[in-house]
Write a protein that holds these residues in place. Structure first.
Motif, short mmCIF file in Angstrom:
data_model
loop_
_atom_site.label_atom_id
_atom_site.label_comp_id
_atom_site.label_asym_id
_atom_site.label_seq_id
_atom_site.Cartn_x
_atom_site.Cartn_y
_atom_site.Cartn_z
N PHE A 37 35.00 -8.32 -23.05
CA PHE A 37 35.47 -7.20 -22.25
C PHE A 37 34.29 -6.40 -21.70
N GLU A 38 33.22 -6.32 -22.46
CA GLU A 38 32.04 -5.61 -21.98
C GLU A 38 31.40 -6.33 -20.79
N SER A 39 31.36 -7.66 -20.85
CA SER A 39 30.78 -8.40 -19.73
C SER A 39 31.66 -8.25 -18.49
N LEU A 40 32.98 -8.16 -18.66
CA LEU A 40 33.87 -7.92 -17.52
C LEU A 40 33.63 -6.54 -16.92
N ARG A 41 33.43 -5.55 -17.76
CA ARG A 41 33.18 -4.19 -17.27
C ARG A 41 31.88 -4.13 -16.48
N ILE A 42 30.86 -4.76 -17.01
CA ILE A 42 29.56 -4.78 -16.32
C ILE A 42 29.67 -5.55 -15.00
N ALA A 43 30.37 -6.68 -15.01
CA ALA A 43 30.56 -7.45 -13.79
C ALA A 43 31.33 -6.63 -12.75
N ASN A 44 32.30 -5.84 -13.21
CA ASN A 44 33.07 -5.00 -12.30
C ASN A 44 32.19 -3.95 -11.62
N THR A 45 31.27 -3.35 -12.37
CA THR A 45 30.38 -2.37 -11.75
C THR A 45 29.46 -3.06 -10.74
N SER A 46 29.05 -4.28 -11.06
CA SER A 46 28.21 -5.04 -10.14
C SER A 46 28.96 -5.40 -8.86
N LEU A 47 30.23 -5.78 -9.00
CA LEU A 47 31.04 -6.08 -7.83
C LEU A 47 31.13 -4.87 -6.90
N ALA A 101 22.53 -9.63 -1.42
CA ALA A 101 23.77 -8.95 -1.77
C ALA A 101 24.90 -9.96 -1.98
N GLN A 102 24.96 -10.98 -1.13
CA GLN A 102 25.99 -12.01 -1.29
C GLN A 102 25.82 -12.76 -2.60
N ARG A 103 24.59 -13.11 -2.93
CA ARG A 103 24.33 -13.85 -4.18
C ARG A 103 24.68 -12.99 -5.40
N GLY A 104 24.35 -11.71 -5.35
CA GLY A 104 24.69 -10.82 -6.45
C GLY A 104 26.19 -10.69 -6.62
N PHE A 105 26.90 -10.58 -5.50
CA PHE A 105 28.36 -10.49 -5.53
C PHE A 105 28.95 -11.77 -6.10
N GLN A 106 28.44 -12.92 -5.64
CA GLN A 106 28.93 -14.21 -6.13
C GLN A 106 28.67 -14.38 -7.63
N ALA A 107 27.54 -13.91 -8.10
CA ALA A 107 27.23 -14.00 -9.53
C ALA A 107 28.21 -13.17 -10.35
N ALA A 108 28.54 -11.98 -9.88
CA ALA A 108 29.49 -11.13 -10.59
C ALA A 108 30.88 -11.75 -10.58
N VAL A 109 31.26 -12.38 -9.48
CA VAL A 109 32.55 -13.07 -9.42
C VAL A 109 32.58 -14.22 -10.41
N GLN A 110 31.48 -14.96 -10.50
CA GLN A 110 31.43 -16.10 -11.44
C GLN A 110 31.54 -15.63 -12.89
N ILE A 111 30.92 -14.50 -13.21
CA ILE A 111 31.04 -13.95 -14.56
C ILE A 111 32.49 -13.61 -14.86
N THR A 112 33.16 -13.03 -13.89
CA THR A 112 34.57 -12.69 -14.05
C THR A 112 35.41 -13.94 -14.26
N LYS A 113 35.17 -14.99 -13.47
CA LYS A 113 35.91 -16.24 -13.61
C LYS A 113 35.66 -16.88 -14.97
N ASN A 114 34.41 -16.87 -15.43
CA ASN A 114 34.10 -17.43 -16.74
C ASN A 114 34.81 -16.68 -17.85
#
Length: 130
Positions: free
Chosen positions: A4-14, A103-116
């Motif tokens: 859940f913490e990794s999701l929260r961090i990924a959300n802020t990154s998104l 910015a696109q790569r950072g967004f894509q990385a955060a999306v991938q974390i969410t998917k994982n």
């Protein structure tokens, strides 16, 4: 770090990367906006990111470019002053495009974390159903 913490961090990154992408799109769309010398030039936007103590990231603010822009001699332009000058924005397209890729790569990385994380939750739920 919990899932859940990794999701929260990924959300802020998104959120931060989406704001960055929006400002870059605005800069690129207005790179050729010409104004008269009596007006301010289009001011590019630069996102200021700030790390959070909990590992996330926030948009700390938006810095604006120089309203003076660049004076360009273009006597045939309808907005030209008596001396033939117009004001163009001070937007460096190569810098904007490089930032767009980042910015696109950072967004894509955060999306991938969410998917994982979603895949991990689904796997845990399927184990519980068995």
């Amino acid at each position: 770090m919990g899932a859940f913490e990794s999701l929260r961090i990924a959300n802020t990154s998104l959120g931060m990367h989406q704001t960055w992408l929006d400002s870059l799109a605005n800069n690129i769309a207005n790179a050729n906006t010409v104004t008269s010398t009596s007006e301010d030039a289009f001011q590019s936007q630069m996102v200021i990111a700030r790390a959070r103590p909990d590992g996330g990231v926030d948009v700390a603010g938006i810095a604006e470019g120089d309203p003076e822009g660049i004076l360009v001699y273009s006597p045939e332009h309808p907005l030209a002053d008596a001396d033939g000058y117009v004001r163009n924005p001070d937007v460096d397209m190569s810098s904007q495009m490089s930032q767009l890729v980042m910015a696109q790569r950072g967004f894509q990385a955060a999306v991938q974390i969410t998917k994982n994380a979603q895949d991990g939750y689904n796997a845990a739920l399927s184990i519980g159903r068995s």
